[in-house]
Design a protein around this motif. Sequence first.
Motif, short mmCIF file in Angstrom:
data_model
loop_
_atom_site.label_atom_id
_atom_site.label_comp_id
_atom_site.label_asym_id
_atom_site.label_seq_id
_atom_site.Cartn_x
_atom_site.Cartn_y
_atom_site.Cartn_z
N LEU A 39 0.85 -1.19 0.00
CA LEU A 39 0.00 0.00 0.00
C LEU A 39 0.88 1.24 0.00
O LEU A 39 1.75 1.39 0.87
N ILE A 40 0.65 2.11 -0.96
CA ILE A 40 1.37 3.37 -1.08
C ILE A 40 0.37 4.50 -0.89
O ILE A 40 -0.77 4.41 -1.37
N VAL A 41 0.76 5.57 -0.21
CA VAL A 41 -0.12 6.72 -0.03
C VAL A 41 0.38 7.88 -0.88
O VAL A 41 1.58 8.17 -0.90
N ASN A 42 -0.52 8.53 -1.57
CA ASN A 42 -0.16 9.66 -2.41
C ASN A 42 0.08 10.91 -1.58
O ASN A 42 -0.73 11.28 -0.73
N ASP A 43 1.19 11.56 -1.81
CA ASP A 43 1.52 12.89 -1.26
C ASP A 43 1.78 12.94 0.24
O ASP A 43 2.78 13.50 0.68
N ARG A 44 0.85 12.39 1.03
CA ARG A 44 0.81 12.65 2.46
C ARG A 44 1.70 11.68 3.24
O ARG A 44 1.31 10.54 3.52
N ILE A 45 2.86 12.16 3.63
CA ILE A 45 3.79 11.35 4.43
C ILE A 45 3.17 11.03 5.78
O ILE A 45 3.31 9.92 6.30
N ASP A 46 2.48 12.01 6.37
CA ASP A 46 1.86 11.79 7.68
C ASP A 46 0.78 10.72 7.62
O ASP A 46 0.68 9.87 8.50
N LEU A 47 0.00 10.73 6.55
CA LEU A 47 -1.05 9.72 6.39
C LEU A 47 -0.46 8.34 6.16
O LEU A 47 -0.95 7.34 6.68
N ALA A 48 0.62 8.29 5.38
CA ALA A 48 1.30 7.01 5.15
C ALA A 48 1.76 6.40 6.46
O ALA A 48 1.62 5.20 6.69
N ALA A 73 0.46 7.12 9.46
CA ALA A 73 -0.70 6.87 10.31
C ALA A 73 -1.39 5.55 9.99
O ALA A 73 -1.91 4.88 10.89
N VAL A 74 -1.40 5.15 8.72
CA VAL A 74 -2.09 3.91 8.34
C VAL A 74 -1.10 2.76 8.16
O VAL A 74 -1.48 1.68 7.73
N ASP A 75 0.17 3.01 8.50
CA ASP A 75 1.22 1.98 8.40
C ASP A 75 1.35 1.46 6.97
O ASP A 75 1.46 0.27 6.73
N ALA A 76 1.36 2.41 6.01
CA ALA A 76 1.53 2.05 4.60
C ALA A 76 2.97 1.63 4.35
O ALA A 76 3.86 1.88 5.15
N GLN A 94 11.02 10.54 7.81
CA GLN A 94 9.78 10.35 8.56
C GLN A 94 9.29 8.91 8.56
O GLN A 94 8.71 8.45 9.55
N LEU A 95 9.51 8.19 7.46
CA LEU A 95 8.96 6.84 7.32
C LEU A 95 9.97 5.73 7.52
O LEU A 95 9.60 4.57 7.66
#
Length: 210
Positions: free
Chosen positions: A67-76, A78-81, A99-100
């Motif tokens: 799972l990859i999250v677009n743009d949002r490092i914080d969201l990535a 938060a959802v453990d992407a 950050q990740l």
Amino acid sequence: MNISGWQTYLVTATSRSAGRTTPEVVAAALDGGVDVVQLRDKATSARERYETGLRVRELTTEAGVPLIVNDRIDLASAVDADGVHLGQSDLPVAVAREQLGEDAVVGVSASTVEQAESAEAAGADYLGVGAVYGTDSKDVSGDRDGIGVERIAAVADAVDLPVIGIGGIDASNAAPVVEAGATGVAALSAITAAEDPEVATAALRKAVTE
């Protein structure tokens, strides 16, 4: 993680999902054999994307798909992407790594050889290159008229990173993108808006592999 094995890449967009939820589309795409899912859904709020992301993370984990999250490092985070995909105006690759963590996958959008080479030098893991055929989707950046498969070939020749073609791609036109040097293709509307996202994903996968 075998990024060079990503042949079919789903980009989510609730606004183009024919009334279905993103988890419903993702579940169908996973059944169809998609290799990686990018949570985009820019038309929704951060809270909605977070809640959707948690459900999608459950689905992708169960399927063993990144799972990859677009743009949002914080969201990535938060959802453990598994990682994040950054555009040309987003935060730098180095910030995403900080950050990740070093093991996170960091993809970068590029539409020119220069952007591709810069992303590679910055430490990107793969490139999303397009829009290949052009698209009216506000969810896909790039030239609305399409950069063409010739640009895919030029980028693939210039860098050693996996190249994912994106923009206006479906089962009918995916093959030339791969023949030009892309390791795989990304689809948004071709899957999310399809009458049957599972069938559409399987058809796209077949077009790429054959």
